[in-house]
Design a protein around this motif. Sequence first.
Motif, short mmCIF file in Angstrom:
data_model
loop_
_atom_site.label_atom_id
_atom_site.label_comp_id
_atom_site.label_asym_id
_atom_site.label_seq_id
_atom_site.Cartn_x
_atom_site.Cartn_y
_atom_site.Cartn_z
N VAL A 189 0.85 -1.19 0.00
CA VAL A 189 0.00 0.00 0.00
C VAL A 189 0.89 1.23 0.00
N SER A 190 0.50 2.24 -0.75
CA SER A 190 1.24 3.49 -0.75
C SER A 190 0.72 4.41 0.35
N ALA A 191 1.65 5.00 1.09
CA ALA A 191 1.29 5.95 2.14
C ALA A 191 1.47 7.39 1.67
N GLY A 192 1.90 7.58 0.44
CA GLY A 192 2.03 8.92 -0.13
C GLY A 192 3.40 9.54 0.03
N ASP A 193 3.93 9.52 1.26
CA ASP A 193 5.25 10.11 1.48
C ASP A 193 5.95 9.38 2.62
N PRO A 251 -1.35 -9.28 13.40
CA PRO A 251 -1.33 -10.31 14.45
C PRO A 251 -1.39 -11.75 13.92
N ASP A 252 -1.86 -11.94 12.69
CA ASP A 252 -1.90 -13.28 12.10
C ASP A 252 -0.68 -13.58 11.23
N GLY A 253 0.26 -12.62 11.14
CA GLY A 253 1.48 -12.83 10.37
C GLY A 253 1.42 -12.40 8.93
N HIS A 254 0.31 -11.79 8.47
CA HIS A 254 0.20 -11.32 7.09
C HIS A 254 1.07 -10.07 6.95
N ILE A 255 1.91 -10.05 5.91
CA ILE A 255 2.86 -8.96 5.73
C ILE A 255 2.29 -7.86 4.85
N TRP A 256 2.44 -6.64 5.34
CA TRP A 256 2.03 -5.44 4.62
C TRP A 256 3.28 -4.58 4.38
N MET A 257 3.54 -4.21 3.13
CA MET A 257 4.61 -3.28 2.81
C MET A 257 3.98 -1.93 2.56
N ILE A 258 4.48 -0.92 3.28
CA ILE A 258 3.98 0.44 3.12
C ILE A 258 5.09 1.22 2.43
N SER A 259 4.76 1.87 1.32
CA SER A 259 5.78 2.58 0.54
C SER A 259 5.35 4.00 0.24
N PRO A 276 12.13 -2.18 9.09
CA PRO A 276 11.88 -0.81 9.52
C PRO A 276 11.83 0.14 8.32
N PRO A 277 11.07 1.22 8.43
CA PRO A 277 11.02 2.18 7.33
C PRO A 277 12.43 2.68 6.99
N GLY A 278 12.68 2.80 5.70
CA GLY A 278 13.97 3.29 5.24
C GLY A 278 14.04 3.29 3.73
N ARG A 279 15.15 3.80 3.24
CA ARG A 279 15.40 3.89 1.81
C ARG A 279 15.71 2.50 1.27
N ARG A 280 15.05 2.09 0.19
CA ARG A 280 15.27 0.83 -0.50
C ARG A 280 15.63 1.16 -1.95
N PRO A 281 16.11 0.17 -2.72
CA PRO A 281 16.44 0.45 -4.13
C PRO A 281 15.25 0.99 -4.93
N TRP A 282 14.02 0.63 -4.53
CA TRP A 282 12.82 1.05 -5.26
C TRP A 282 12.14 2.26 -4.64
N GLY A 283 12.64 2.77 -3.52
CA GLY A 283 12.02 3.92 -2.86
C GLY A 283 12.02 3.75 -1.36
N TYR A 284 11.24 4.56 -0.69
CA TYR A 284 11.15 4.52 0.77
C TYR A 284 10.03 3.58 1.17
N ALA A 285 10.33 2.62 2.06
CA ALA A 285 9.32 1.62 2.43
C ALA A 285 9.65 1.01 3.78
N GLY A 286 8.64 0.40 4.36
CA GLY A 286 8.77 -0.39 5.58
C GLY A 286 7.71 -1.47 5.53
N ALA A 287 7.87 -2.50 6.33
CA ALA A 287 6.88 -3.58 6.32
C ALA A 287 6.59 -4.04 7.74
N PHE A 288 5.34 -4.49 7.93
CA PHE A 288 4.93 -5.05 9.21
C PHE A 288 4.08 -6.28 8.97
N ALA A 289 3.99 -7.11 10.00
CA ALA A 289 3.09 -8.27 9.97
C ALA A 289 1.95 -7.99 10.94
#
Length: 132
Positions: free
Chosen positions: A83-87, A123-131, A108-121
């Motif tokens: 999901v995109s968080a905009g900034d 409570p059931d372990g499903h991973i969400w990447m926020i960019s 943890p949120p930070g600069r990646r080769p494709w942009g700024y992103a972070g990810a969390f799981a």
Amino acid sequence: MNPSVPVTFALPTADRRTSFLFYGDGLGLDPIGEPAEDGVPEPLQFALNDGVRIMLIPTGGFGWITGDHEVAPRGHSECVISVSAGDESGVDEMVRRAEAAGGTVVTPPGRRPWGYAGAFADPDGHIWMISA
């Protein structure tokens, strides 16, 4: 396929109330539907935006959909929801909220080769990447 019909992603959940609190109170997503006797909407759905919904199905009932395909155990992911968080500050805030609500920071949120992103799981372990 009719693009005007919302797309719904279904994920198995071990505990409806935990998921309801995590996604609603924790992440600030809007639940869809009237509460059932337990105070949680049935089916448990949240709007990500006007065209996308997430539906959380109790693990036992998930088998009614998947047939003979086993549900991945907690901590094993077959997909990453992005999901995109905009900034950058939006990424930081969403990951912070997820952790405060009981989620686990995967990256943890930070600069990646494709942009700024972070990810969390969740409570059931499903991973969400926020960019951004």
